[in-house]
Design an enzyme around this catalytic site. Structure first.
Site, PDB file in Angstrom:
ATOM      1  N   LYS A 115      46.799   3.785  39.895  1.00 24.50           N
ATOM      2  CA  LYS A 115      45.875   4.742  39.261  1.00 24.50           C
ATOM      3  C   LYS A 115      46.591   5.799  38.424  1.00 24.50           C
ATOM      4  O   LYS A 115      47.783   6.037  38.581  1.00 24.50           O
ATOM      5  CB  LYS A 115      44.973   5.360  40.327  1.00 24.50           C
ATOM      6  CG  LYS A 115      43.921   4.328  40.747  1.00 24.50           C
ATOM      7  CD  LYS A 115      42.763   4.882  41.489  1.00 24.50           C
ATOM      8  CE  LYS A 115      41.752   3.738  41.693  1.00 24.50           C
ATOM      9  NZ  LYS A 115      40.875   3.972  42.811  1.00 24.50           N
ATOM     10  N   ARG A 149      43.619  -0.788  49.297  1.00 20.75           N
ATOM     11  CA  ARG A 149      43.169  -1.687  48.226  1.00 20.75           C
ATOM     12  C   ARG A 149      44.247  -1.700  47.155  1.00 20.75           C
ATOM     13  O   ARG A 149      44.477  -0.683  46.496  1.00 20.75           O
ATOM     14  CB  ARG A 149      41.842  -1.164  47.674  1.00 20.75           C
ATOM     15  CG  ARG A 149      41.240  -2.008  46.563  1.00 20.75           C
ATOM     16  CD  ARG A 149      39.954  -1.358  46.054  1.00 20.75           C
ATOM     17  NE  ARG A 149      39.314  -2.170  45.036  1.00 20.75           N
ATOM     18  CZ  ARG A 149      39.637  -2.147  43.743  1.00 20.75           C
ATOM     19  NH1 ARG A 149      40.579  -1.346  43.305  1.00 20.75           N
ATOM     20  NH2 ARG A 149      38.997  -2.920  42.888  1.00 20.75           N
TER      21      ARG A 149
HETATM   22  N1  HH2 Z   1      38.960   1.656  42.705  1.00 19.85           N
HETATM   23  C1  HH2 Z   1      38.604   0.846  41.680  1.00 19.85           C
HETATM   24  C2  HH2 Z   1      37.589  -0.104  41.860  1.00 19.85           C
HETATM   25  N2  HH2 Z   1      37.005  -0.270  43.069  1.00 19.85           N
HETATM   26  N3  HH2 Z   1      36.815   0.330  45.335  1.00 19.85           N
HETATM   27  C3  HH2 Z   1      37.157   1.104  46.370  1.00 19.85           C
HETATM   28  N4  HH2 Z   1      36.598   0.935  47.574  1.00 19.85           N
HETATM   29  N5  HH2 Z   1      38.119   2.075  46.240  1.00 19.85           N
HETATM   30  C4  HH2 Z   1      38.747   2.313  45.049  1.00 19.85           C
HETATM   31  O1  HH2 Z   1      39.587   3.235  44.976  1.00 19.85           O
HETATM   32  C5  HH2 Z   1      38.384   1.504  43.925  1.00 19.85           C
HETATM   33  C6  HH2 Z   1      37.393   0.507  44.107  1.00 19.85           C
HETATM   34  C7  HH2 Z   1      39.263   0.980  40.348  1.00 19.85           C
HETATM   35  O2  HH2 Z   1      40.393   0.136  40.248  1.00 19.85           O
HETATM   36  P1  HH2 Z   1      40.405  -1.297  39.531  1.00 19.85           P
HETATM   37  O3  HH2 Z   1      39.443  -2.218  40.181  1.00 19.85           O
HETATM   38  O4  HH2 Z   1      41.783  -1.819  39.474  1.00 19.85           O
HETATM   39  O5  HH2 Z   1      40.003  -1.001  38.036  1.00 19.85           O
HETATM   40  P2  HH2 Z   1      38.687  -1.252  37.219  1.00 19.85           P
HETATM   41  O6  HH2 Z   1      37.598  -0.440  37.841  1.00 19.85           O
HETATM   42  O7  HH2 Z   1      39.031  -0.807  35.823  1.00 19.85           O
HETATM   43  O8  HH2 Z   1      38.345  -2.706  37.298  1.00 19.85           O
END
Ligand code: HH2
Length: 299
Positions: free
Chosen positions: A241, A276
């Protein structure tokens, strides 16, 4: 490690929908059956996710990556079809289903699967196709979400955020971010219990990076014990992040693996049950070393 329980294994008094309303023979996920601390591997079936957008949009690439993460040490695979990065454009229900469903169908049985969605209609299709958990970054805001999870006897991760991906950074203002997030998560977990979700099928997540600035993210990690004190398993998503990039002098997402591991291990030391992450194998290797040390300290 046992992830899936049968109906008979339900602990008495753990709450939830009556057995009459549960789908017969449905396989169930319990956070209490996880060999915690454990790793939730991120599988973004999206063109625009902030760190891996477009890499796993083709189902075959997504399935290969999920298998790698399972081999690398992921206890749960989190399949998402809509990016939630700051500024991301919303995706329609049909498109989200079109992205995730073929992947979920092909991964059923590999590991327990979470569907990362805020839409009850998408969760419904994913649960029917084999997902066992809903990972809801809106904390169950869709009025259909908590009743669906209860009715399907599924599990849910309730995350804190404010606003939408397009507006959330405007909402990064709190008197005491930890108190605010804790109150929100307690209220959402109560709502889930009231809707009939099993107590051991609810986890909470402070939502690092969602309407949070660097100071907020650090406060949530430093005082994570106040969130774990709620009594629900805590999920932490620090992976790659932006706040890690800030701490690392502007490092791009692909150079945030060590920062991710540091933040995730400290979260686990403060009581997190699931981290995660995108980089599952390095995280799993770090966790093995940490566990060996903790086993000696706390046999
Ligand atoms: N962060 C993201 C997405 N889903 N779910 C939970 N429970 N906790 C988190 O911190 C979280 C999440 C964002 O990360 P990422 O999926 O890599 O990115 P994007 O939303 O751009 O797909």
């Amino acid at each position: 490690m046992q992830h899936l329980e049968t109906e008979n294994a339900l602990r008495p008094g753990s709450g939830g929908a009556s057995s009459r309303t549960r789908r017969r023979g449905a396989r169930r996920f319990s956070f209490s059956a996880l060999d915690a601390p454990a790793i939730l591997g991120v599988l973004n079936v999206t063109p625009d996710s902030f760190s891996d957008g477009g890499r796993f949009l083709a189902p075959a690439a997504a399935v290969t990556h999920a298998r790698e993460m399972a081999r690398g040490g992921a206890a749960v695979i989190d399949v998402g079809g809509e990016s939630t990065r700051p500024g991301a454009r919303p995706v329609g229900r049909r498109e989200e289903v079109r992205r995730v469903l073929p992947v979920i169908e092909r991964l059923a049985g590999l590991r327990p699967l979470a569907i990362d969605t805020t839409k009850a209609a998408v969760a419904e299709r994913a649960l029917a196709a084999g997902a066992a958990l809903v990972n809801d970054v809106s904390g169950g805001a869709d009025p259909g979400m908590l009743p669906l999870v209860a009715e399907r006897d599924a599990a849910i991760i309730l995350m804190h955020r404010r606003g939408s991906p397009r507006t959330m950074q405007r909402h990064a203002r709190y008197r005491d971010v930890v108190e605010h997030v804790k109150r929100f998560l307690a209220e959402r977990a109560e709502a889930a219990l009231r809707a009939g979700v099993r107590g051991d099928a609810i986890a909470v997540d402070p939502g690092l990076g969602f309407a949070k600035n660097l100071g907020h993210n650090l406060a949530l990690l430093a005082r994570l014990d106040e969130i774990t004190a709620l009594g629900f398993p805590v999920v932490v998503g620090a992976s790659r992040k932006g706040f890690l990039g800030l701490l690392l002098g502007g490092a791009p997402p692909e150079e945030r693996t060590e920062g991710t591991i540091a933040a995730s291990l400290l979260a686990i030391a403060a009581g997190a049950a699931l981290v995660r992450v995108h980089d599952v194998a390095p995280m799993a290797r770090a966790l093995r070393v940490a566990r060996a040390i903790w086993r000696v300290r706390r046999p």
